[in-house]
Design an enzyme around this catalytic site. Sequence first.
Site, short mmCIF file in Angstrom:
data_model
loop_
_atom_site.label_atom_id
_atom_site.label_comp_id
_atom_site.label_asym_id
_atom_site.label_seq_id
_atom_site.Cartn_x
_atom_site.Cartn_y
_atom_site.Cartn_z
N VAL A 1 11.55 -3.96 2.40
CA VAL A 1 11.15 -4.25 4.03
C VAL A 1 11.45 -2.89 4.69
O VAL A 1 12.25 -1.97 4.59
CB VAL A 1 12.12 -5.23 4.50
CG1 VAL A 1 12.27 -5.41 5.95
CG2 VAL A 1 12.09 -6.54 3.69
N GLY B 1 7.58 1.49 4.60
CA GLY B 1 6.31 2.54 4.86
C GLY B 1 4.92 1.76 3.86
O GLY B 1 4.33 2.77 3.53
N ASP C 1 -2.14 -1.67 10.07
CA ASP C 1 -2.48 -1.51 8.32
C ASP C 1 -3.19 -3.01 8.22
O ASP C 1 -3.39 -3.12 7.09
CB ASP C 1 -1.27 -1.36 7.96
CG ASP C 1 -0.74 -0.15 8.06
OD1 ASP C 1 -1.37 0.98 8.35
OD2 ASP C 1 0.75 0.10 7.80
N LYS D 1 0.79 -1.19 -0.06
CA LYS D 1 -0.15 0.08 -0.04
C LYS D 1 0.80 1.38 -0.13
O LYS D 1 1.89 1.30 0.36
CB LYS D 1 -0.98 0.00 1.20
CG LYS D 1 -0.36 0.13 2.52
CD LYS D 1 0.04 1.56 3.21
CE LYS D 1 0.93 1.63 4.42
NZ LYS D 1 1.53 2.95 4.78
#
EC number: 2.7.1.148
Length: 286
Positions: free
Chosen positions: A93, A96, A134, A8
């Site tokens: 990795v 964000g 998230d 995302k």
Amino acid sequence: MKLKAYAKINLALDVLSKREDGYHEIRTIMQTVDLYDIINIEKIEEDNIIVTTSSENIPTDNKNHAYIAASLLKERFGVKQGVRIHIEKNIPVSAGLAGGSTDAAAVLKGLNEIFELNLSEQQLMEIGREIGADVPFCLVGGTALCEGIGEKVIKLKSAPQMNILIAKPEVYVSTQAVYEALDLSKIKKRPNIEAMISAIEEGNVKEIAKNLCNVLEVVTVNQYPVINRVKDIMRNNNALGTVMTGSGPAVFGIFGNKYNALKAAERLKVFIKEIILTTTCEGSGF
């Protein structure tokens, strides 16, 4: 079973307040992009969770989000069979991009099917919240307004397909440290979430790009000026807009065409290893 776990980006991210539990209340618009890890899940006879990965940069024990997801489901629903999970890592990795959260979401979906638990999307989202803020969005995918600590997901009309160039500088950013360093009283520019939602509903790519904004960016840039360098190169190569995603350090630009995005990628390759040209997408949904 093979599943795609999509990354995302945050088109807009505002931090409203700090809660008593130490977490921050946020309002953010999250968007799935066509960049994904591949998660292979299979049942095994012994009552165990085995996680393997193609990356040396993520743990395979109970610190791994996919492991935590499997452990939570097994424990909560009394599942005695074990699972083997292999993560083919394509999402950078600690960038964000919700790499760990999306792996957890894929495991929740996969095990719900494999163990015939028949859990609803809402039930999975509630379990997902316990793993990370998230995870609920990653279960739903597409375009959404997320509130609370990010775990309250309100689906929006799908954003138009856009060319997205992602660049991740080789620096480590601690999400917790970024939030702790953020002085809410000194935020000068906040995103106009309503304007962003209108632009998305109208399918207006230029307006979406114009309204990109992340209040965490100023904190991370202060520590890592390379983020501004990445943004400048994207802008100088005709990005319609560019912003850091999440707490960073990954930056993305929206481009009107692939030619400009590839030109920017060529310039960035001089000092950035992880560069991905992709598009927005719906993700896998529930």
